[in-house]
Design a protein around this motif. Structure first.
Motif, PDB file in Angstrom:
ATOM      1  N   ILE A 132      25.024  33.286  39.855  1.00 20.95           N
ATOM      2  CA  ILE A 132      24.840  34.053  38.624  1.00 20.95           C
ATOM      3  C   ILE A 132      26.133  34.782  38.274  1.00 20.95           C
ATOM      4  O   ILE A 132      26.606  34.755  37.134  1.00 20.95           O
ATOM      5  CB  ILE A 132      23.685  35.061  38.789  1.00 20.95           C
ATOM      6  CG1 ILE A 132      22.381  34.307  38.987  1.00 20.95           C
ATOM      7  CG2 ILE A 132      23.601  35.991  37.596  1.00 20.95           C
ATOM      8  CD1 ILE A 132      21.195  35.195  39.261  1.00 20.95           C
ATOM      9  N   VAL A 133      26.732  35.425  39.299  1.00 21.91           N
ATOM     10  CA  VAL A 133      27.951  36.188  39.075  1.00 21.91           C
ATOM     11  C   VAL A 133      29.131  35.246  38.822  1.00 21.91           C
ATOM     12  O   VAL A 133      29.861  35.389  37.834  1.00 21.91           O
ATOM     13  CB  VAL A 133      28.230  37.091  40.293  1.00 21.91           C
ATOM     14  CG1 VAL A 133      29.585  37.741  40.166  1.00 21.91           C
ATOM     15  CG2 VAL A 133      27.134  38.122  40.440  1.00 21.91           C
ATOM     16  N   ILE A 190      34.144  40.305  53.132  1.00 22.40           N
ATOM     17  CA  ILE A 190      32.745  40.727  53.165  1.00 22.40           C
ATOM     18  C   ILE A 190      32.551  42.020  52.387  1.00 22.40           C
ATOM     19  O   ILE A 190      31.570  42.194  51.679  1.00 22.40           O
ATOM     20  CB  ILE A 190      32.268  40.908  54.623  1.00 22.40           C
ATOM     21  CG1 ILE A 190      32.214  39.559  55.320  1.00 22.40           C
ATOM     22  CG2 ILE A 190      30.898  41.558  54.660  1.00 22.40           C
ATOM     23  CD1 ILE A 190      31.877  39.645  56.780  1.00 22.40           C
ATOM     24  N   SER A 191      33.530  42.934  52.498  1.00 18.64           N
ATOM     25  CA  SER A 191      33.298  44.245  51.899  1.00 18.64           C
ATOM     26  C   SER A 191      33.650  44.290  50.415  1.00 18.64           C
ATOM     27  O   SER A 191      33.259  45.223  49.734  1.00 18.64           O
ATOM     28  CB  SER A 191      34.065  45.320  52.669  1.00 18.64           C
ATOM     29  OG  SER A 191      35.402  44.955  52.797  1.00 18.64           O
ATOM     30  N   VAL A 192      34.370  43.289  49.927  1.00 10.62           N
ATOM     31  CA  VAL A 192      34.680  43.271  48.500  1.00 10.62           C
ATOM     32  C   VAL A 192      33.622  42.420  47.790  1.00 10.62           C
ATOM     33  O   VAL A 192      33.352  41.309  48.206  1.00 10.62           O
ATOM     34  CB  VAL A 192      36.088  42.669  48.263  1.00 10.62           C
ATOM     35  CG1 VAL A 192      36.343  42.496  46.787  1.00 10.62           C
ATOM     36  CG2 VAL A 192      37.136  43.561  48.875  1.00 10.62           C
ATOM     37  N   PRO A 193      32.986  42.947  46.730  1.00 12.22           N
ATOM     38  CA  PRO A 193      31.961  42.159  46.054  1.00 12.22           C
ATOM     39  C   PRO A 193      32.531  40.859  45.469  1.00 12.22           C
ATOM     40  O   PRO A 193      33.706  40.794  45.122  1.00 12.22           O
ATOM     41  CB  PRO A 193      31.492  43.079  44.919  1.00 12.22           C
ATOM     42  CG  PRO A 193      31.985  44.413  45.250  1.00 12.22           C
ATOM     43  CD  PRO A 193      33.169  44.263  46.135  1.00 12.22           C
ATOM     44  N   PHE A 197      37.480  37.989  39.964  1.00  8.29           N
ATOM     45  CA  PHE A 197      38.484  38.490  39.022  1.00  8.29           C
ATOM     46  C   PHE A 197      39.881  38.316  39.563  1.00  8.29           C
ATOM     47  O   PHE A 197      40.801  37.913  38.848  1.00  8.29           O
ATOM     48  CB  PHE A 197      38.259  39.982  38.744  1.00  8.29           C
ATOM     49  CG  PHE A 197      37.103  40.253  37.862  1.00  8.29           C
ATOM     50  CD1 PHE A 197      36.749  39.347  36.878  1.00  8.29           C
ATOM     51  CD2 PHE A 197      36.368  41.402  38.007  1.00  8.29           C
ATOM     52  CE1 PHE A 197      35.669  39.585  36.058  1.00  8.29           C
ATOM     53  CE2 PHE A 197      35.286  41.655  37.193  1.00  8.29           C
ATOM     54  CZ  PHE A 197      34.945  40.740  36.220  1.00  8.29           C
ATOM     55  N   VAL A 198      40.042  38.644  40.848  1.00  5.39           N
ATOM     56  CA  VAL A 198      41.382  38.596  41.430  1.00  5.39           C
ATOM     57  C   VAL A 198      41.904  37.159  41.415  1.00  5.39           C
ATOM     58  O   VAL A 198      43.020  36.889  40.953  1.00  5.39           O
ATOM     59  CB  VAL A 198      41.368  39.165  42.870  1.00  5.39           C
ATOM     60  CG1 VAL A 198      42.684  38.893  43.562  1.00  5.39           C
ATOM     61  CG2 VAL A 198      41.083  40.650  42.839  1.00  5.39           C
ATOM     62  N   GLN A 253      40.857  34.711  39.526  1.00  8.38           N
ATOM     63  CA  GLN A 253      41.014  34.294  38.140  1.00  8.38           C
ATOM     64  C   GLN A 253      42.326  34.849  37.572  1.00  8.38           C
ATOM     65  O   GLN A 253      43.063  34.142  36.888  1.00  8.38           O
ATOM     66  CB  GLN A 253      39.834  34.818  37.321  1.00  8.38           C
ATOM     67  CG  GLN A 253      39.720  34.216  35.940  1.00  8.38           C
ATOM     68  CD  GLN A 253      38.587  34.856  35.168  1.00  8.38           C
ATOM     69  OE1 GLN A 253      38.319  36.045  35.320  1.00  8.38           O
ATOM     70  NE2 GLN A 253      37.920  34.073  34.351  1.00  8.38           N
ATOM     71  N   TYR A 254      42.602  36.105  37.916  1.00  5.44           N
ATOM     72  CA  TYR A 254      43.828  36.739  37.428  1.00  5.44           C
ATOM     73  C   TYR A 254      45.057  36.046  38.014  1.00  5.44           C
ATOM     74  O   TYR A 254      45.987  35.680  37.295  1.00  5.44           O
ATOM     75  CB  TYR A 254      43.818  38.220  37.811  1.00  5.44           C
ATOM     76  CG  TYR A 254      45.067  38.966  37.424  1.00  5.44           C
ATOM     77  CD1 TYR A 254      45.347  39.248  36.097  1.00  5.44           C
ATOM     78  CD2 TYR A 254      45.968  39.393  38.404  1.00  5.44           C
ATOM     79  CE1 TYR A 254      46.486  39.926  35.734  1.00  5.44           C
ATOM     80  CE2 TYR A 254      47.112  40.083  38.054  1.00  5.44           C
ATOM     81  CZ  TYR A 254      47.376  40.342  36.717  1.00  5.44           C
ATOM     82  OH  TYR A 254      48.501  41.012  36.368  1.00  5.44           O
ATOM     83  N   ILE A 267      31.611  34.783  35.502  1.00  4.83           N
ATOM     84  CA  ILE A 267      33.047  35.040  35.444  1.00  4.83           C
ATOM     85  C   ILE A 267      33.798  33.846  34.867  1.00  4.83           C
ATOM     86  O   ILE A 267      34.677  33.989  34.021  1.00  4.83           O
ATOM     87  CB  ILE A 267      33.587  35.360  36.859  1.00  4.83           C
ATOM     88  CG1 ILE A 267      32.984  36.668  37.360  1.00  4.83           C
ATOM     89  CG2 ILE A 267      35.105  35.450  36.848  1.00  4.83           C
ATOM     90  CD1 ILE A 267      33.330  36.974  38.786  1.00  4.83           C
ATOM     91  N   PHE A 298      32.271  39.509  42.647  1.00  5.53           N
ATOM     92  CA  PHE A 298      32.870  39.499  41.316  1.00  5.53           C
ATOM     93  C   PHE A 298      34.296  40.020  41.323  1.00  5.53           C
ATOM     94  O   PHE A 298      35.109  39.627  40.496  1.00  5.53           O
ATOM     95  CB  PHE A 298      32.002  40.232  40.287  1.00  5.53           C
ATOM     96  CG  PHE A 298      31.552  41.608  40.675  1.00  5.53           C
ATOM     97  CD1 PHE A 298      30.385  41.783  41.380  1.00  5.53           C
ATOM     98  CD2 PHE A 298      32.273  42.703  40.305  1.00  5.53           C
ATOM     99  CE1 PHE A 298      29.950  43.052  41.722  1.00  5.53           C
ATOM    100  CE2 PHE A 298      31.861  43.972  40.636  1.00  5.53           C
ATOM    101  CZ  PHE A 298      30.688  44.146  41.351  1.00  5.53           C
ATOM    102  N   VAL A 299      34.608  40.888  42.298  1.00  8.70           N
ATOM    103  CA  VAL A 299      35.997  41.347  42.391  1.00  8.70           C
ATOM    104  C   VAL A 299      36.885  40.211  42.893  1.00  8.70           C
ATOM    105  O   VAL A 299      37.955  39.940  42.330  1.00  8.70           O
ATOM    106  CB  VAL A 299      36.099  42.575  43.317  1.00  8.70           C
ATOM    107  CG1 VAL A 299      37.544  42.968  43.510  1.00  8.70           C
ATOM    108  CG2 VAL A 299      35.313  43.726  42.745  1.00  8.70           C
ATOM    109  N   VAL A 328      22.148  33.201  44.066  1.00  7.07           N
ATOM    110  CA  VAL A 328      22.365  34.477  43.401  1.00  7.07           C
ATOM    111  C   VAL A 328      23.836  34.645  43.046  1.00  7.07           C
ATOM    112  O   VAL A 328      24.190  35.047  41.947  1.00  7.07           O
ATOM    113  CB  VAL A 328      21.907  35.642  44.304  1.00  7.07           C
ATOM    114  CG1 VAL A 328      22.312  36.956  43.697  1.00  7.07           C
ATOM    115  CG2 VAL A 328      20.419  35.578  44.508  1.00  7.07           C
TER     116      VAL A 328
END
Lengths: 309, 313
Positions: free
Chosen positions: A249-250, A140-143, A149-150, A152-153, A254, A145-146, A246
């Motif tokens: 969108i993000v 919940i506290s990590v957006p 990325f994680v 995806q990485y 990504i 998009f992060v 919404v």
């Protein structure tokens, strides 16, 4: 019940007009001339500009433009993009992809969220419960998009299990990881909601009665605890559809998915007014209908709720 | 009103009235209130103090970033691009050769101000509108609720994206106001529901019977008793607005390029993800810890305000 649905649908009408008008004003009251922006440095003759402005109704007052647009909407005409493509064609391309993404996301957050939340609630205070709580709080506290990325990485670059971007056709398989990313925050919320509500219902009188009359534990959990615990979860799922749109969108940004989110975002950035308003109008309709569906589901889940005429 | 009117009434004999229970109440003690009880409960939990400590640390970084670092977060030295930690630069440098730790500290300001401002605005607008709609009811309620529905039907970040691209200026204030425009109906709905419950309570009927004016009842009795759910949603949404600001900055339509914010740094770290994933980690972690401390505080407050949850523990 039919009366209730009818009344609710009637209530949606002013809300629909209000919301679309609001978006329309926001988009088309923008300073700057979208037609002039189309041509960049080599401006055509004023006659052509005037003709184009007339073609897109930009020469009329905003409120008249809106009325023409909404009239077209009811005839199934979603308008034309500034590059001359009908918006409905853009939609036909984008919506199936995002629908697949949303189905996978809802499936993931619904099934996994409720299942893990149920187990955690039944074993409140145990290791499983505490782990689930900590993980859900982190999600919940990590957006989004992060998280995106994680994953995806890790999956794409480090382990090479998936490709980092989704191909144009966006088949189901390639959308699994993006769907998990999209659903991550909602998954955590559903987990916490289910857990809290299961833990509360465990101590309820009807559960004690059901156990006392000799029902098997599985049946007590399924019929008595779970069904009663699902009401807040279903409410959440309804409002969550807005968050998913919404989030798309993000997430679509990504993973380079050409769905609704990506299209709307690009359209907003490029000032493609007709595309933005048409997409947002459809999103608003979906969101409103989902919330209506949620209210109707209450009656199925909780027999005490009956909608009067 | 004439006070000398004869009122016939029945008075129960003293031995039939359970006055013993009333006498047993110790009136010399301070009267307990919802808020007093909640605070007493919160005080005992270590989680409250952890949250407070983290929030104070973050607020200090917002107000006085110089306390944590003397390095200029804007200073670029391309020679140090992507360098690891060195003396005086505990987290190393980003692609532009800027100090990562300094940017982490200075980045708190934008995030927290947007979060606080958006939360205050939504609570004020939503609280007032919801209270009036719920308390006065009738056509006022119908109109206000439909207007709220209109804003509610547009997902707030989507609305914010559209507004932010139109706005000629982007700063923490415009972001916060934009988020609040689409966020207030949520608070209004909750406040309205709470007011509807509170206005039918016995103490309100008693006040009406005593002849207290409607406005005074709303301010003195209904709103204070309906505030609890709004306070809870407030602490939770503070975290959500901080994330929203980061999302807008990430999409490139939040704060301008010269601003320092966690969202912008996360967005920038995208390009160096393969070479230096830590650059993504630090701002994300700072954001997560801030959001988490507000979220957990919200949990604690909710538990403390809910007598049922209090007795369960």
């Amino acid at each position: 019940m039919l009366w209730y649905i009818g009344r609710r649908l009637l209530q949606l009408i002013p809300v629909f007009f209000g919301a679309t008008l609001l978006i329309y004003l926001m988009v088309f009251a923008m300073p700057g001339d979208p037609i002039a922006a189309l041509f960049g440095d080599r401006q055509p003759s004023p006659e052509i500009i005037a003709q184009l402005r007339a073609q897109y109704n930009l020469d009329k007052p905003v409120i008249v433009q809106y009325l023409i647009w909404i009239g077209g909407l009811f005839r199934g005409d979603f308008g034309t993009t500034y590059s001359g493509q009908p918006v409905s064609a853009v939609m036909a391309q984008a919506f199936p992809i995002t629908a697949r993404l949303a189905v996978l996301a809802l499936l993931f957050e619904g099934v996994a969220g409720i299942a893990i939340g149920l187990v955690a609630g039944l074993r409140k205070g145990k290791i499983f419960d505490n782990t689930a709580l900590v993980v859900s709080l982190l999600l919940i506290s990590v957006p989004t998009f992060v998280t995106g990325f994680v994953l995806q990485y890790l999956f794409g670059i480090k382990w090479g299990i998936i490709s980092t971007t989704v191909s144009g056709a966006a088949p189901w398989g390639e959308l699994i990881v993006p769907a998990i990313v999209l659903a991550s925050v909602s998954f955590a919320n559903i987990l916490r909601l289910t857990r809290a509500s299961v833990a509360e219902n465990m101590g309820a009188d009807f559960v004690r009665t059901a156990t006392a009359k000799g029902l098997k534990r599985g049946r007590v959990i399924r019929v008595h605890i779970l069904r009663n615990s699902l009401i807040p979860v279903v409410t959440y799922l309804g409002t969550d559809l807005g968050a998913l749109m919404v989030g798309a969108i993000v997430t679509e940004g990504i993973f380079n998915i050409h769905g609704v989110g990506g299209t709307v975002y690009q359209a907003v950035i490029k000032g493609e007014g007709p595309t933005v308003v048409a997409f947002v109008a459809v999103m608003v309709i979906i969101f409103m209908l989902a919330n209506l569906l949620v209210d109707l589901l209450y009656a199925v889940l909780d027999p005490r709720i009956r909608y009067a005429k | 009103m004439p006070s000398n009117r004869h009122i016939e009434r029945y008075v129960a004999p003293i031995d039939e009235t359970p006055v013993a229970g009333v006498d047993a109440v110790d009136t010399s003690q301070k009267a307990s209130s919802v808020w007093g009880d909640a605070w007493k409960d919160m005080r005992k939990r270590w989680m409250t103090w952890v949250c407070f400590a983290l929030i104070v640390l973050v607020l200090l970084a917002v107000a006085f970033p110089q306390l944590y670092t003397r390095t200029d977060p804007d200073y670029k030295s391309l020679m140090d691009s992507l360098e690891g930690p060195t003396e005086g630069h505990p987290l190393g440098f980003n692609k532009q050769g800027q100090d990562v730790f300094a940017r982490l500290i200075w980045g708190a300001r934008a995030s927290v101000i947007v979060g606080l401002l958006a939360t205050v605005l939504t609570s004020l607008i939503g609280g007032i509108v919801g209270a009036i709609a719920g308390y006065y009811g009738g056509w006022l309620d119908a109109v206000v609720s439909r207007i709220g529905d209109i804003f509610f039907a547009i997902p707030s970040v989507l609305g914010a994206i559209v507004v932010m691209t139109v706005l000629p200026f982007r700063n923490v204030f415009s972001i916060a106001i934009t988020l609040a425009i689409f966020g207030w109906p949520q608070v209004a709905r909750i406040m309205r529901g709470a007011v509807l419950t509170a206005k039918n309570a016995d103490y309100v009927t008693a006040s009406i019977a005593l002849g207290v004016s409607r406005g005074k009842i709303l301010l003195r009795h209904v709103i204070p008793n309906a505030l609890a759910p709004v306070i809870v949603i407030t602490t939770v949404s503070l975290g959500a607005y901080i994330v929203a600001e980061a999302t807008l900055s990430f999409l490139g339509i939040g704060l301008g390029d010269s601003a320092i914010s966690w969202g912008m740094d996360i967005s920038a770290a995208q390009s160096t993800l393969r070479v230096k994933p830590e650059l993504l980690l630090w701002p994300s972690a700072a954001l997560a810890v801030t959001v988490l401390s507000f979220l957990l505080l919200g949990d604690v407050v909710r538990d403390a305000l809910d007598p049922k949850a209090r007795s369960r523990r």
